[in-house]
Design a protein around this motif. Structure first.
Motif, mmCIF file in Angstrom:
data_model
loop_
_atom_site.group_PDB
_atom_site.id
_atom_site.type_symbol
_atom_site.label_atom_id
_atom_site.label_comp_id
_atom_site.label_asym_id
_atom_site.label_seq_id
_atom_site.Cartn_x
_atom_site.Cartn_y
_atom_site.Cartn_z
ATOM 1 N N VAL A 1 -0.999 1.210 0.712
ATOM 2 C CA VAL A 1 -2.369 1.175 0.585
ATOM 3 C C VAL A 1 -3.089 1.810 1.971
ATOM 4 O O VAL A 1 -3.449 1.068 2.692
ATOM 5 C CB VAL A 1 -3.095 0.169 0.311
ATOM 6 N N PRO A 2 -3.253 3.152 2.191
ATOM 7 C CA PRO A 2 -3.532 3.525 3.380
ATOM 8 C C PRO A 2 -5.067 3.560 3.648
ATOM 9 O O PRO A 2 -5.577 3.367 4.910
ATOM 10 C CB PRO A 2 -3.109 5.128 3.318
ATOM 11 N N ASN A 3 -5.895 3.343 2.445
ATOM 12 C CA ASN A 3 -7.345 3.465 2.618
ATOM 13 C C ASN A 3 -7.847 1.885 2.908
ATOM 14 O O ASN A 3 -7.381 0.999 2.546
ATOM 15 C CB ASN A 3 -7.827 3.757 1.239
ATOM 16 N N ALA A 4 -8.754 1.941 4.157
ATOM 17 C CA ALA A 4 -9.125 0.744 4.828
ATOM 18 C C ALA A 4 -9.832 -0.309 3.638
ATOM 19 O O ALA A 4 -9.713 -1.407 3.396
ATOM 20 C CB ALA A 4 -9.983 1.095 5.771
ATOM 21 N N LEU A 5 -10.919 0.412 2.806
ATOM 22 C CA LEU A 5 -11.437 -0.363 1.722
ATOM 23 C C LEU A 5 -10.583 -0.785 0.750
ATOM 24 O O LEU A 5 -10.750 -1.931 0.209
ATOM 25 C CB LEU A 5 -12.433 0.665 1.009
ATOM 26 N N SER A 6 -9.446 -0.259 0.435
ATOM 27 C CA SER A 6 -8.328 -0.567 -0.701
ATOM 28 C C SER A 6 -7.622 -1.689 -0.214
ATOM 29 O O SER A 6 -7.273 -2.721 -0.678
ATOM 30 C CB SER A 6 -7.562 0.625 -1.112
ATOM 31 N N GLN A 7 -7.360 -1.607 1.282
ATOM 32 C CA GLN A 7 -6.458 -2.614 1.869
ATOM 33 C C GLN A 7 -7.322 -4.197 1.894
ATOM 34 O O GLN A 7 -6.706 -4.893 1.595
ATOM 35 C CB GLN A 7 -6.360 -2.474 3.405
ATOM 36 N N ALA A 8 -8.591 -4.013 2.177
ATOM 37 C CA ALA A 8 -9.597 -5.089 2.195
ATOM 38 C C ALA A 8 -9.683 -5.651 0.624
ATOM 39 O O ALA A 8 -9.507 -6.703 0.548
ATOM 40 C CB ALA A 8 -10.876 -4.889 2.647
ATOM 41 N N GLU A 9 -9.705 -4.722 -0.343
ATOM 42 C CA GLU A 9 -9.843 -5.362 -1.786
ATOM 43 C C GLU A 9 -8.268 -5.993 -2.016
ATOM 44 O O GLU A 9 -8.441 -6.813 -2.725
ATOM 45 C CB GLU A 9 -10.098 -4.053 -2.513
#
Length: 211
Positions: free
Chosen positions: A15-23
């Protein structure tokens, strides 16, 4: 990550996207998302090793605020009473406890002596076999009593006689060794049972099991 924990599969999701990682850190966090509305309880279930140690060392487990003989029910009640994060901590404490017991306190392994004893009991009726087995403390018996694996019927078939299979009586046990015709009858019955029990279509897995 997710895996089926029998050693042959592990899936890794990047999951490279920062927002996706936080989710994902919230949604996929087992400590805060232990429960499931679909399963009506905690997602984590006891492993076979955990069930064995919980049964064998029940009186030595003092870190749980509540416990009963059924470990799955204990997990459920802890989750209902204390919520996701606290229940997760209790389950993790039990995980560390059973690892310590199996590594440092107890050797849990099948011995020839236990198998010989079960074979001698297996020559009796199932009721007699179960009565004698319940008073022993062997590896296979403990697995059955703890609910980790198998049943007394399975043990009796392994060391006594397999019994009726497709209207044919299989006299010998796996311990003695099946005769050629008995092996064919047993394999046929096992294949039929596997085919009838397949509720979910898994072509490769079912095929290999049946072969």
């Amino acid at each position: 990550m997710n895996a089926d924990f029998d050693g042959d599969e592990c899936n890794l999701y990047l999951v490279p996207n920062a927002l996706s990682q936080a989710e994902c850190a919230t949604i996929l966090n087992p400590e805060s998302q232990l429960g499931c509305f679909v399963m009506q309880g905690p997602k984590l279930t006891p492993t076979q090793d955990m069930l064995v140690v919980y049964f064998a060392k029940f009186n030595d487990i003092h870190f749980l605020p509540y416990k009963q003989s059924d470990l799955s029910k204990t997990f459920q009640d802890l989750y209902d009473c204390y919520g996701s994060q606290q229940a997760f901590e209790y389950i993790d404490q039990l995980r560390q406890f059973y690892l310590d017991v199996l590594q440092r306190q107890m050797y849990f392994g099948l011995t020839l002596q236990e198998m010989q004893t079960l074979y001698e009991w297996g020559c009796e009726a199932l009721e007699v076999f179960q009565e004698k087995a319940e008073t022993s403390s062997g590896c296979l018996v403990t697995q059955v009593l703890s609910g980790a694996k198998g049943s007394f019927e399975h043990l009796c078939q392994m060391f006594g006689s397999i019994g009726y299979q497709s209207d044919v009586f299989v006299k010998h046990s796996f311990w003695e060794g099946l005769r050629a015709n008995e092996a064919v009858v047993h394999a046929k019955k096992a294949t039929e049972a596997l085919s009838n029990a397949s509720k979910i279509c898994e072509p490769r897995y079912s095929y290999y099991k049946m072969v």
